[in-house]
Design a protein around this motif. Sequence first.
Motif, PDB file in Angstrom:
ATOM      1  N   HIS A  74      14.325   5.151  13.545  1.00 53.09           N
ATOM      2  CA  HIS A  74      12.868   5.050  13.521  1.00 53.09           C
ATOM      3  C   HIS A  74      12.277   6.080  12.566  1.00 53.09           C
ATOM      4  N   HIS A  75      11.268   5.640  11.834  1.00 48.66           N
ATOM      5  CA  HIS A  75      10.707   6.536  10.821  1.00 48.66           C
ATOM      6  C   HIS A  75      10.031   7.753  11.456  1.00 48.66           C
ATOM      7  N   GLY A  76       9.563   7.647  12.723  1.00 43.59           N
ATOM      8  CA  GLY A  76       8.982   8.814  13.381  1.00 43.59           C
ATOM      9  C   GLY A  76      10.007   9.910  13.590  1.00 43.59           C
ATOM     10  N   VAL A  77      11.231   9.529  13.944  1.00 39.42           N
ATOM     11  CA  VAL A  77      12.298  10.510  14.120  1.00 39.42           C
ATOM     12  C   VAL A  77      12.646  11.149  12.778  1.00 39.42           C
ATOM     13  N   LEU A  78      12.694  10.345  11.732  1.00 43.73           N
ATOM     14  CA  LEU A  78      12.978  10.892  10.401  1.00 43.73           C
ATOM     15  C   LEU A  78      11.855  11.803   9.921  1.00 43.73           C
ATOM     16  N   THR A  79      10.612  11.510  10.346  1.00 47.62           N
ATOM     17  CA  THR A  79       9.513  12.424  10.029  1.00 47.62           C
ATOM     18  C   THR A  79       9.798  13.806  10.610  1.00 47.62           C
ATOM     19  N   ALA A  85       4.775  16.843  16.810  1.00 44.91           N
ATOM     20  CA  ALA A  85       3.424  16.288  16.883  1.00 44.91           C
ATOM     21  C   ALA A  85       3.217  15.209  15.825  1.00 44.91           C
ATOM     22  N   LEU A  86       3.768  15.418  14.632  1.00 47.17           N
ATOM     23  CA  LEU A  86       3.618  14.430  13.555  1.00 47.17           C
ATOM     24  C   LEU A  86       4.543  13.241  13.771  1.00 47.17           C
ATOM     25  N   GLY A  87       5.781  13.503  14.159  1.00 46.75           N
ATOM     26  CA  GLY A  87       6.746  12.417  14.299  1.00 46.75           C
ATOM     27  C   GLY A  87       6.518  11.542  15.511  1.00 46.75           C
ATOM     28  N   GLY A  88       5.758  12.040  16.508  1.00 48.75           N
ATOM     29  CA  GLY A  88       5.518  11.256  17.724  1.00 48.75           C
ATOM     30  C   GLY A  88       4.260  10.433  17.679  1.00 48.75           C
ATOM     31  N   HIS A  89       3.759  10.122  16.492  1.00 52.12           N
ATOM     32  CA  HIS A  89       2.466   9.447  16.384  1.00 52.12           C
ATOM     33  C   HIS A  89       2.472   8.028  16.932  1.00 52.12           C
ATOM     34  N   HIS A  90       3.644   7.452  17.189  1.00 55.45           N
ATOM     35  CA  HIS A  90       3.696   6.131  17.817  1.00 55.45           C
ATOM     36  C   HIS A  90       3.738   6.229  19.340  1.00 55.45           C
ATOM     37  N   GLY A  91       3.563   7.419  19.882  1.00 60.96           N
ATOM     38  CA  GLY A  91       3.353   7.545  21.318  1.00 60.96           C
ATOM     39  C   GLY A  91       4.395   8.326  22.067  1.00 60.96           C
ATOM     40  N   VAL A  92       5.661   8.250  21.676  1.00 61.24           N
ATOM     41  CA  VAL A  92       6.739   8.941  22.389  1.00 61.24           C
ATOM     42  C   VAL A  92       7.329  10.000  21.472  1.00 61.24           C
ATOM     43  N   HIS A 136       0.882  -1.174   0.000  1.00 66.61           N
ATOM     44  CA  HIS A 136       0.000   0.000   0.000  1.00 66.61           C
ATOM     45  C   HIS A 136       0.912   1.215   0.000  1.00 66.61           C
ATOM     46  N   PRO A 137       0.897   2.022  -1.067  1.00 68.26           N
ATOM     47  CA  PRO A 137       1.856   3.119  -1.179  1.00 68.26           C
ATOM     48  C   PRO A 137       1.773   4.097  -0.016  1.00 68.26           C
ATOM     49  N   LEU A 138       2.906   4.677   0.309  1.00 69.33           N
ATOM     50  CA  LEU A 138       2.976   5.647   1.382  1.00 69.33           C
ATOM     51  C   LEU A 138       2.050   6.824   1.115  1.00 69.33           C
ATOM     52  N   ILE A 139       2.009   7.304  -0.115  1.00 66.92           N
ATOM     53  CA  ILE A 139       1.158   8.455  -0.408  1.00 66.92           C
ATOM     54  C   ILE A 139      -0.318   8.101  -0.268  1.00 66.92           C
ATOM     55  N   CYS A 140      -0.677   6.855  -0.540  1.00 66.29           N
ATOM     56  CA  CYS A 140      -2.079   6.446  -0.350  1.00 66.29           C
ATOM     57  C   CYS A 140      -2.431   6.413   1.133  1.00 66.29           C
ATOM     58  N   HIS A 141      -1.497   5.925   1.951  1.00 68.01           N
ATOM     59  CA  HIS A 141      -1.748   5.944   3.391  1.00 68.01           C
ATOM     60  C   HIS A 141      -1.847   7.379   3.898  1.00 68.01           C
ATOM     61  N   ALA A 142      -1.069   8.276   3.320  1.00 66.64           N
ATOM     62  CA  ALA A 142      -1.159   9.688   3.698  1.00 66.64           C
ATOM     63  C   ALA A 142      -2.540  10.243   3.365  1.00 66.64           C
ATOM     64  N   LEU A 143      -3.053   9.906   2.190  1.00 66.27           N
ATOM     65  CA  LEU A 143      -4.394  10.373   1.811  1.00 66.27           C
ATOM     66  C   LEU A 143      -5.459   9.753   2.705  1.00 66.27           C
ATOM     67  N   ALA A 157      -1.512  16.022   9.251  1.00 65.90           N
ATOM     68  CA  ALA A 157      -1.731  14.759   9.950  1.00 65.90           C
ATOM     69  C   ALA A 157      -1.553  13.585   9.001  1.00 65.90           C
ATOM     70  N   GLY A 158      -2.031  13.754   7.785  1.00 65.17           N
ATOM     71  CA  GLY A 158      -1.890  12.682   6.812  1.00 65.17           C
ATOM     72  C   GLY A 158      -0.442  12.363   6.497  1.00 65.17           C
ATOM     73  N   LEU A 159       0.410  13.359   6.535  1.00 64.04           N
ATOM     74  CA  LEU A 159       1.821  13.187   6.175  1.00 64.04           C
ATOM     75  C   LEU A 159       2.695  12.874   7.389  1.00 64.04           C
ATOM     76  N   HIS A 160       2.120  12.231   8.373  1.00 63.09           N
ATOM     77  CA  HIS A 160       2.842  11.878   9.592  1.00 63.09           C
ATOM     78  C   HIS A 160       3.934  10.845   9.367  1.00 63.09           C
ATOM     79  N   ASP A 161       3.806  10.047   8.286  1.00 63.58           N
ATOM     80  CA  ASP A 161       4.766   8.968   8.029  1.00 63.58           C
ATOM     81  C   ASP A 161       5.819   9.363   7.003  1.00 63.58           C
ATOM     82  N   LEU A 162       6.091  10.629   6.879  1.00 66.57           N
ATOM     83  CA  LEU A 162       7.036  11.071   5.860  1.00 66.57           C
ATOM     84  C   LEU A 162       8.403  10.408   6.041  1.00 66.57           C
ATOM     85  N   GLY A 163       8.746  10.063   7.273  1.00 70.32           N
ATOM     86  CA  GLY A 163      10.021   9.400   7.531  1.00 70.32           C
ATOM     87  C   GLY A 163      10.130   8.016   6.936  1.00 70.32           C
TER      88      GLY A 163
END
Length: 818
Positions: free
Chosen positions: A121-126, A150-157, A26-33, A73-79
């Motif tokens: 971790h991809h959250g840090v790269l975000t 706020a975007l990069g910490g979506h996994h909790g920390v 499932h493409p990253l951009i689709c998950h963002a949308l 919010a959609g682009l939280h996984d940019l990392g």
Amino acid sequence: MADSGRDGGLDVCGPWGKAGGGSVPHPLICHALDTAVVAETLLDVLLGPHCRQELVDAFGPLGDAASWVSVLAGLHDLGKFSPTFQGLREDIAAESMGPVAAVQIRRLVQWKRSGARTDCHHGVLTVVHWLRILRSWGAVPAAARSIAWALGGHHGVIPRAASVQQARQAVGDNGGPRWAAGCDHLVRRVVELWGLPEPEGLPWHEVRLSPEAVVGLAGLTSVSDWIASARAEEDYVGTDVDLASYLVQARQVEVKKVERLAWRPWRPAEDTRFRSLFAEERTPHPVQVAVEDVVSRMRGPGIVVVAAPTGEGKTKAALQAAATLVRRFGLRGFYVAMPSRVTSNQAFDVVDQLLHGQEAPPVRLLHSTAGEYLKARSAEADAAEAVRPVGVDVDGGRDGDGDAAEWFAHKRGLLAPLGVGTVDQALMAALRSSHVFVRLSGLSGKVVVFDEVHGYDVHMSTLMDRLLWWLGKMRVPVVLLSATLPARRQHTLVESWRAGASGEMPHEPSLSELHAGAYPRVTWADTETHAAETVDVEASSLNADRVVELVRVDFEERAEWAVQQACLDRCVAVVHNVVQHAVDAYEQIVECVDQLPSEERPEVFLLHGQLLQAHRARVETQIRTKFGRPDDRGTAERPLRAIVVGTQLLEGGLDVDFDVMISALAPIDSLIQRMGRIQRHRRGDDRPGLLMALTGVEEKRKKIAFPPYTTHVYAESVLLRTWALLRNRTRLNCPHEVQQLVDLVYGPGEALECPQGWEDQWVKAAGQLGRSIARKEENAQAVRLPQPRDDVQLWELTAKATGAGRTRQESYRRDEGR
């Protein structure tokens, strides 16, 4: 036709965002949308009006604030657009991202296999990418950091600055300029698909985020990600996708996911007066009338503290207040926080009564054994009922919506509009713990009701103060209920909420505020008042002038006394502070009862917290049935004679009453609570006078002695001060003396004179209490959230994150009446 946009050789649809065990990602951009659509839908559903407005105001300079919030919010996984993440499925990424990217990915994978590298971790790269992008758009450093965290910490920390700096320098992991250009292109493509203008031309330098806005953005992002991630692997679309068409489809699919969660706001009836909501109550009690009047006068969100004896209908008064505040201030619903699972179950039934006949969203019951209770009452709460019990413990177990990811099901308890459960579920929002911003977001749109706040130990109270500060900051209305609340503690609670709402430090109490003699009373403050106001209230006829006779019984004779009272055709409660003492008393009572003629034997019950759960549930049901309200459904005829032996569960856990009671000495507030179980309900005029026997204290020459382990439950100093008040008394007048007695025990040390001969023990116990309080406050301060000041950094909310279960240190101990 596939969206084939490229930048620097990287296809915008090439990076995968979700990849199960198969070969179709499932493409990253689709998950963002997907996530952006969910965020757009949730913005008016999840967040309370103040948090939502703060978030909209923050991005207001950009024009369409709601759309920008959704896209971010959609682009939280940019990392995930990085070699380190794409290499987790090298087979998919190498094929979809082209030969140059494939070389980088394979090289990094080989390094990892050799043990020379670790994952970034991809959250840090975000955070790395968003800091760079937002600064390039003109955002000031503070706003860029807030959004990126706020975007990069979506996994909790939330990542720390040092982690972000390290990730920025790890070119092998983040891919360097070429991969950064790919991220930029993906962002631009999502912005374009959303119909937003090019961000470089917008006044990003004017964007400013308050603490409420940052918490709202972080919470919205995490929850939107959870919901969007609930996609079956067979629904992954692969890299050959037309993004414009996909967005149209996502707006249908993702919105339905949100709808299936049944998170629609509760809309109370237009008439929220007490008589309309609880028509079966013939005449509201004075406390209920006072609360109704107070909330009708509130001009903004605020805090209401109800101090009144048991039996005054405080829970129903709080629900009436909640309904009024929800309707007046556009909130989503309420959460009722109770001290135990038993009281949570009882409050759940009262909510059932409130919502009966209304069109309301399902109510979630939040505690570890909720499933068992709901199963037992399922015949009364089927799909036709207003209350549909679909929730269980926040941190354990799924609750019926298969579309959400399992780990989302474990976290979402406080997100539903209507909930009842233990206070621990609310106090988790005061801990520096994973996803604490989700918990705060979940509370942001509710009225929060806390019952029996006098029973919180020092650790819980310290967390409570900080939670109230944050709730005040987010303009969350709060209703606090207590039977025995010291004046000093009431002042602290009210000022904590007001400090959050005003942005100022709590003010020190005046002498008059520490001697609030009125009882019962309703104290309140809102965002428009300059100081708290108190309304004096009369007690109902049930509690007016309750003169309780006090007698003394030797600890070794307590069983015999209870049997003697039962043989007078009375129902007797025996309340102990220690489980073993209750078990011993029960065994002695049974032995005495067995010696009586069969026709004279009273029924005997034992209830304490260490019983096996199934057995305890059966005993609780029996006790409620036999000693509960006379007009309750299913209430059997009250036994002619009975003895119920128990622990503090009889103090506040069950809505039951007895003719007389014998109690081990406990803190004054506990004893007053226990007295409230003596003839709590009206059953005719042939009952004896109110009688409580005190046991479990012995005055020796220079020592006040208590049964073994008693001081492991209650602080010795509090027991000594309580006994100093009661030792020469033969009666108590409730409610007239309640506030004075409570304030004497829990007020300044010099407020109560030490009896002659007790000096050494008195001083030593007071010193131990002071050190214990200081230690517990320090422990709680180490794990609680920071103050919600304007310059608070989001990473502070999860720095040195603790387990979400650390809301209590001890089950019953109340060192200073907190």
